[in-house]
Design a protein around this motif. Structure first.
Motif, PDB file in Angstrom:
ATOM      1  N   SER A  51       0.815  -1.222   0.000  1.00 49.67           N
ATOM      2  CA  SER A  51       0.000   0.000   0.000  1.00 49.67           C
ATOM      3  C   SER A  51       0.842   1.262   0.000  1.00 49.67           C
ATOM      4  O   SER A  51       0.291   2.363   0.105  1.00 49.67           O
ATOM      5  N   LYS A  55       1.496   0.325  -4.385  1.00 54.75           N
ATOM      6  CA  LYS A  55       0.193   0.956  -4.153  1.00 54.75           C
ATOM      7  C   LYS A  55      -0.943   0.291  -4.941  1.00 54.75           C
ATOM      8  O   LYS A  55      -1.804   0.960  -5.507  1.00 54.75           O
ATOM      9  N   LYS A  58      -5.223  -0.772  -1.089  1.00 54.67           N
ATOM     10  CA  LYS A  58      -5.525   0.381  -0.244  1.00 54.67           C
ATOM     11  C   LYS A  58      -5.065   0.105   1.188  1.00 54.67           C
ATOM     12  O   LYS A  58      -5.256  -0.999   1.699  1.00 54.67           O
TER      13      LYS A  58
END
Length: 293
Positions: A51, A55, A58
């Motif tokens: 995350s 990325k 979420k």
């Protein structure tokens, strides 16, 4: 770790030189079965879920201390033209080094999966690897038949399909264009059919070392000169075959000219006598009423 690769020797271990699977889809699910991330393997076959850098998850969906499931469950990857078309999960959890084995287990499901539990912030788990094999099966076929038969006599062929390994065969098919001139071709094998002079049989699975025998019978022609019947059969299967040289087998059967003319019983008696260069004697009896018998 976190690698998808081609386990060409099928030992469940990442060996030097074994190629990566590039462009495969890997999905991440939470404990409720919700998909929370998707990754695609890079040129080294690696994938990552995080995350902060990649990325692709979420932060609120990816707290540590929870159990997640990594799955390779994209159907398109396994379909014709997909990066894993024809490949199957290799044996999981081989050896004692979790960083170089395959973690993907099917457990009755069509796609491999592995559970992971990051126990702290910033922790890396690179042991969720997936190995795939393209299992090879050495199918062979042998056709056995007589070296010589008389005109019109029955010919019996035996076709023997064998799995020489190293893996079980999921299926097999033999194709046998029967010789020209034979008649009344037939087989009692339920997995076979004869159409337009071609024998086709399908079956499976066939375990390593097992064989399957097919019997075919027909009647030889009645030739005007000696002929040789050439009969070749071919076996194929869905798995790659490392030894194609034993996928074909041929047998030759000689049919000589009849010592004396053989008369087809379908023609008349007078024609039969004429064919033999003689004549036909017909005897008649007359009854009281003069009727001929």
């Amino acid at each position: 770790g976190n690698r998808v690769w081609k386990d060409t020797d099928e030992d469940g271990i990442q060996d030097p030189g074994e190629e990566p699977v590039v462009g495969a889809t890997v999905n991440l699910y939470d404990a409720d079965g919700k998909k929370i991330g998707t990754a695609v393997t890079n040129e080294r076959g690696e994938y990552y879920f995080d995350s902060t850098v990649t990325k692709n998850v979420k932060p609120e969906d990816f707290p540590y201390g929870k159990t997640y499931t990594v799955k390779m469950d994209n159907p398109a990857d396994y379909q014709a033209g997909g990066v894993l078309d024809g490949w199957k999960p290799t044996r999981p959890n081989q050896g004692d080094n979790d960083q170089v084995d395959s973690s993907g287990e099917t457990s009755g499901n069509p796609f491999p999966a592995v559970e992971v539990t990051p126990n702290g912030a910033g922790q890396n788990d690179h042991g969720a690897d997936f190995g795939f094999t393209n299992p090879q099966v050495d199918l062979s076929v042998i056709k056995v038949g007589p070296a010589k038969v008389g005109p019109g006599e029955e010919i019996e062929y035996q076709i023997i399909v064998t799995n020489n390994g190293p893996n079980d065969a999921s299926a097999w098919t033999i194709t046998d264009p029967l010789p020209d001139g034979i008649t009344n071709a037939r087989t009692s094998n339920a997995d076979c059919g004869i159409r337009a002079g071609i024998l086709t049989c399908s079956g499976g699975p066939l375990k390593v070392g097992e064989s399957h025998t097919i019997t075919v019978r027909a009647n030889a022609p009645i030739p005007e000169q000696t002929v040789t019947l050439d009969n070749c059969v071919k076996v194929t299967g869905p798995e790659p075959d490392p030894n194609p040289d034993n996928n074909d087998s041929c047998v030759q059967t000689e049919v000589p000219v009849p010592a004396v003319p053989v008369i087809n019983p379908a023609i008349g008696g007078a024609a039969a006598a004429a064919a033999l260069g003689g004549f036909l004697l017909i005897r008649r009896r007359r009854g009281n009423a003069g009727a001929a018998f």
